[in-house]
Scaffold this motif. Structure first.
Motif, PDB file in Angstrom:
ATOM      1  N   VAL A 273      67.398  14.912  62.716  1.00 48.47           N
ATOM      2  CA  VAL A 273      68.655  15.676  62.653  1.00 48.47           C
ATOM      3  C   VAL A 273      69.825  14.810  63.152  1.00 48.47           C
ATOM      4  CG1 VAL A 273      69.873  17.702  63.526  1.00 48.47           C
ATOM      5  CG2 VAL A 273      67.441  17.854  62.976  1.00 48.47           C
ATOM      6  N   LEU A 274      69.573  14.108  64.251  1.00 45.28           N
ATOM      7  CA  LEU A 274      70.648  13.256  64.804  1.00 45.28           C
ATOM      8  C   LEU A 274      71.076  12.179  63.815  1.00 45.28           C
ATOM      9  CD1 LEU A 274      69.517  12.784  68.490  1.00 45.28           C
ATOM     10  CD2 LEU A 274      71.762  13.556  67.738  1.00 45.28           C
ATOM     11  N   CYS A 275      70.100  11.638  63.088  1.00 44.89           N
ATOM     12  CA  CYS A 275      70.435  10.578  62.124  1.00 44.89           C
ATOM     13  C   CYS A 275      71.241  11.143  60.961  1.00 44.89           C
ATOM     14  CB  CYS A 275      69.178   9.896  61.593  1.00 44.89           C
ATOM     15  SG  CYS A 275      68.383   8.904  62.831  1.00 44.89           S
ATOM     16  N   ILE A 276      70.910  12.378  60.546  1.00 44.93           N
ATOM     17  CA  ILE A 276      71.674  12.977  59.445  1.00 44.93           C
ATOM     18  C   ILE A 276      73.130  13.133  59.870  1.00 44.93           C
ATOM     19  CG2 ILE A 276      71.969  15.031  57.996  1.00 44.93           C
ATOM     20  CD1 ILE A 276      68.905  15.418  58.253  1.00 44.93           C
TER      21      ILE A 276
ATOM     22  N   GLY B 204      81.118  22.972  48.649  1.00 44.76           N
ATOM     23  CA  GLY B 204      79.816  23.503  49.048  1.00 44.76           C
ATOM     24  C   GLY B 204      78.684  22.679  48.459  1.00 44.76           C
ATOM     25  N   LYS B 205      78.829  22.348  47.176  1.00 45.68           N
ATOM     26  CA  LYS B 205      77.774  21.552  46.514  1.00 45.68           C
ATOM     27  C   LYS B 205      77.673  20.171  47.166  1.00 45.68           C
ATOM     28  CE  LYS B 205      78.110  23.618  41.935  1.00 45.68           C
ATOM     29  NZ  LYS B 205      78.592  23.438  40.570  1.00 45.68           N
ATOM     30  N   THR B 206      78.841  19.604  47.480  1.00 45.00           N
ATOM     31  CA  THR B 206      78.817  18.265  48.080  1.00 45.00           C
ATOM     32  C   THR B 206      78.103  18.295  49.430  1.00 45.00           C
ATOM     33  OG1 THR B 206      80.954  17.912  47.039  1.00 45.00           O
ATOM     34  CG2 THR B 206      80.272  16.283  48.656  1.00 45.00           C
ATOM     35  N   LEU B 207      78.406  19.339  50.200  1.00 46.78           N
ATOM     36  CA  LEU B 207      77.761  19.461  51.510  1.00 46.78           C
ATOM     37  C   LEU B 207      76.248  19.549  51.356  1.00 46.78           C
ATOM     38  CD1 LEU B 207      78.058  19.886  54.569  1.00 46.78           C
ATOM     39  CD2 LEU B 207      78.172  22.328  54.129  1.00 46.78           C
ATOM     40  N   LEU B 208      75.834  20.379  50.406  1.00 47.38           N
ATOM     41  CA  LEU B 208      74.401  20.559  50.157  1.00 47.38           C
ATOM     42  C   LEU B 208      73.772  19.220  49.758  1.00 47.38           C
ATOM     43  CD1 LEU B 208      72.824  23.233  50.166  1.00 47.38           C
ATOM     44  CD2 LEU B 208      72.779  23.090  47.665  1.00 47.38           C
TER      45      LEU B 208
ATOM     46  N   ALA C 145      66.441  10.508  52.723  1.00 46.88           N
ATOM     47  CA  ALA C 145      66.550   9.102  53.147  1.00 46.88           C
ATOM     48  C   ALA C 145      65.965   8.893  54.544  1.00 46.88           C
ATOM     49  CB  ALA C 145      68.016   8.666  53.120  1.00 46.88           C
ATOM     50  N   VAL C 146      66.340   9.768  55.481  1.00 46.97           N
ATOM     51  CA  VAL C 146      65.816   9.572  56.850  1.00 46.97           C
ATOM     52  C   VAL C 146      64.314   9.757  56.856  1.00 46.97           C
ATOM     53  CG1 VAL C 146      66.078  10.180  59.275  1.00 46.97           C
ATOM     54  CG2 VAL C 146      67.950  10.591  57.730  1.00 46.97           C
TER      55      VAL C 146
ATOM     56  N   LEU D  93      73.505  16.820  52.765  1.00 45.30           N
ATOM     57  CA  LEU D  93      72.434  17.168  53.702  1.00 45.30           C
ATOM     58  C   LEU D  93      71.063  16.922  53.086  1.00 45.30           C
ATOM     59  CD1 LEU D  93      73.836  20.431  55.346  1.00 45.30           C
ATOM     60  CD2 LEU D  93      73.816  18.108  56.261  1.00 45.30           C
ATOM     61  N   ALA D  94      70.892  17.311  51.806  1.00 39.74           N
ATOM     62  CA  ALA D  94      69.571  17.191  51.190  1.00 39.74           C
ATOM     63  C   ALA D  94      69.180  15.730  50.987  1.00 39.74           C
ATOM     64  CB  ALA D  94      69.562  17.941  49.857  1.00 39.74           C
ATOM     65  N   VAL D  95      70.082  14.947  50.387  1.00 38.73           N
ATOM     66  CA  VAL D  95      69.693  13.574  50.044  1.00 38.73           C
ATOM     67  C   VAL D  95      69.619  12.694  51.304  1.00 38.73           C
ATOM     68  CG1 VAL D  95      70.194  11.610  48.554  1.00 38.73           C
ATOM     69  CG2 VAL D  95      70.674  13.904  47.759  1.00 38.73           C
TER      70      VAL D  95
END
Ligand code: ASP
Length: 444
Positions: A360-363, A94-98, A107-108, A101-103
């Motif tokens: 969103v697409l880039c993430i 869960g932490k890794t997913l967060l 970046a984008v 997504l956050a970092v």
């Protein structure tokens, strides 16, 4: 990819792929500029572009498109399954997913802000941009299977496909991503023999896609020469100046992420001095830089995280392994800049809502990209088509992609290590600074 070559090419050494791509770039651009200077209106030039260089470039682009749907689908399903697998550490997952997504969003955002401020793609006379767009948009619409650009509330509704097969056929990447995420979540919840063999098959699809990308990228030198010829024959030298501005923008954005964002995250959440981090992480950063492949760098990333950065083994193994395919900060940032640069270049207006959609697409596109040289190119080609931006623009980018690939892969791998430090600290409570500053000799 290139590392395979070196192994396979025992006996007769083969020139490195990036060198061949550079030669393709110089030959294509040089011949195109000469044609532009001395034969701009000649009938033969038109014939050459229509029947030789354009089809070669198109063939390459089609091969890239061909791989997008299976690649993105399999990468996302596998990513979710791995994160959600209770045996592979649910909470760390869960932490890794967060973290991803956050970092990746940071970046984008840096990429999109910079490209909006610096506007490296502007500068073509409007009439030239119009002609270019008219020439290639019909073809990009044909490849995409849809004629228009996306706007308004439909943008949100379209995230959920009515029919996933039709969405895939229409090249609707975000709908396919949504479907893949749902599929992955369900496959994690139901742990039956059936779902296990399904996941095994998806892993097979992913591995096959990686191999195919390797083969397609082998054609890149010819495609670069052909696409560059087509574009410089029409536009002349000016296009190269714009390309240099694009390279500058990408490098600046990557630099900000690597040298400003990562140090802040390390200090605030990782309890580690950025200097100690860079000193100890160097072997993995250099391997990433020289291989342009997060996957090829993975063994070094793991070793460096554990031995040099003091990250506990279970955290390092999970975060770095998943990160090698799913956590690509540099790639996400590069995708955003490339899409907006080419939109500016071809004079395609993008509303704020559309730019949000691109974010969103880039993430997810970076999660879906393969950790191999040029792994993000199929995803970029597809995003371009979705927004009515001619995918031929990829030809321009390809010529300078090796350098940018090296740099963005360094940032990708750097992000995995920063993530493992931060998550390691959050799990085990203590700073890893002590370990990192210990004089353990760096892994070579
Ligand atoms: N080469 C990158 C990596 O392996 C992927 C890409 O952006 O093309 O991390």
């Amino acid at each position: 990819m290139s590392e395979h070559h070196t192994a396979a090419g025992a006996g007769k050494p083969k020139m490195a792929l990036h060198t061949r791509m550079l030669i393709g770039f110089v030959l294509g651009a040089g011949a195109g500029i000469l044609a532009n200077l001395f034969a701009a209106d000649a009938g033969w030039l038109d014939t050459l572009v229509t029947y030789v260089t354009d089809p070669i470039g198109q063939l390459f682009l089609r091969l890239l498109f061909m791989l997008v749907i299976p690649l993105v689908f399999s990468a996302l399903v596998l990513g979710v399954v791995e994160i959600g697998d209770p045996h592979s550490l649910g909470r760390i997952g869960g932490k890794t997913l967060l973290w991803i997504l956050a970092v990746t969003s940071i970046a984008v955002t840096i990429g999109l802000l910079l490209v909006n401020v610096l506007q490296p793609g502007l500068g073509l006379p409007p009439e030239v941009a119009d002609t270019l767009l008219a020439e290639s948009s019909a073809r990009s619409a044909e490849i995409a299977g849809s004629g228009g650009t996306i706007s308004g509330i439909d943008l949100l509704l379209n995230i959920v496909p009515r029919n996933p097969v039709a969405a895939a056929a229409a090249g609707d990447l975000i709908a396919v991503m949504f479907f893949a995420l749902m599929f992955g979540i369900a496959a994690t919840v139901i742990r039956s023999d059936g779902t296990r063999s399904f996941v095994g098959a998806v892993q097979g699809i992913y591995d096959i896609c990686l191999k195919l990308i390797g083969w397609v990228i082998e054609l890149a030198p010819y495609a670069v020469a052909a696409l560059l010829f087509s574009i410089t024959a029409v536009l002349g030298f000016d296009v190269l100046v714009q390309l240099a501005r694009f390279v500058g923008t990408v490098l600046l954005a990557l630099g900000i992420h690597l040298f400003i964002v990562f140090p802040i995250l390390l200090r605030v959440f990782g309890g580690m001095s950025p200097l100690a981090f860079f000193r100890n992480a160097q072997p993995a950063l250099l391997t990433a830089f020289s291989t342009s492949s997060s996957s090829a760098t993975l063994p070094t990333t793991l070793k460096v995280s554990e031995d040099n950065l003091g990250v506990p083994r279970r955290v390092a193994r999970f975060v770095c392994t998943l990160g090698a395919t799913a956590n690509m900060n540099g790639t996400a940032l590069f995708e955003g800049i490339t899409v907006l640069f080419l939109a500016q270049f071809f004079g395609v207006e993008l509303s704020l809502v559309q730019q949000g959609m691109i974010l969103v697409l880039c993430i997810f596109g970076s999660i879906g990209a393969a950790g191999v040289p040029g792994g993000s190119l199929p995803v970029i080609a597809m995003i371009l088509v979705m927004f009515g931006i001619p995918p031929e623009g990829i030809g321009l980018i390809l010529g300078v992609d090796r350098l940018l690939d090296m740099c963005r892969t360094g940032v990708n791998v750097g992000g995995d290590m920063v993530g493992s430090v931060v998550i390691g600290r959050s799990e085990f409570g203590q700073g890893t600074d002590k370990v990192a500053q210990a004089s353990a000799p760096p892994v070579a």
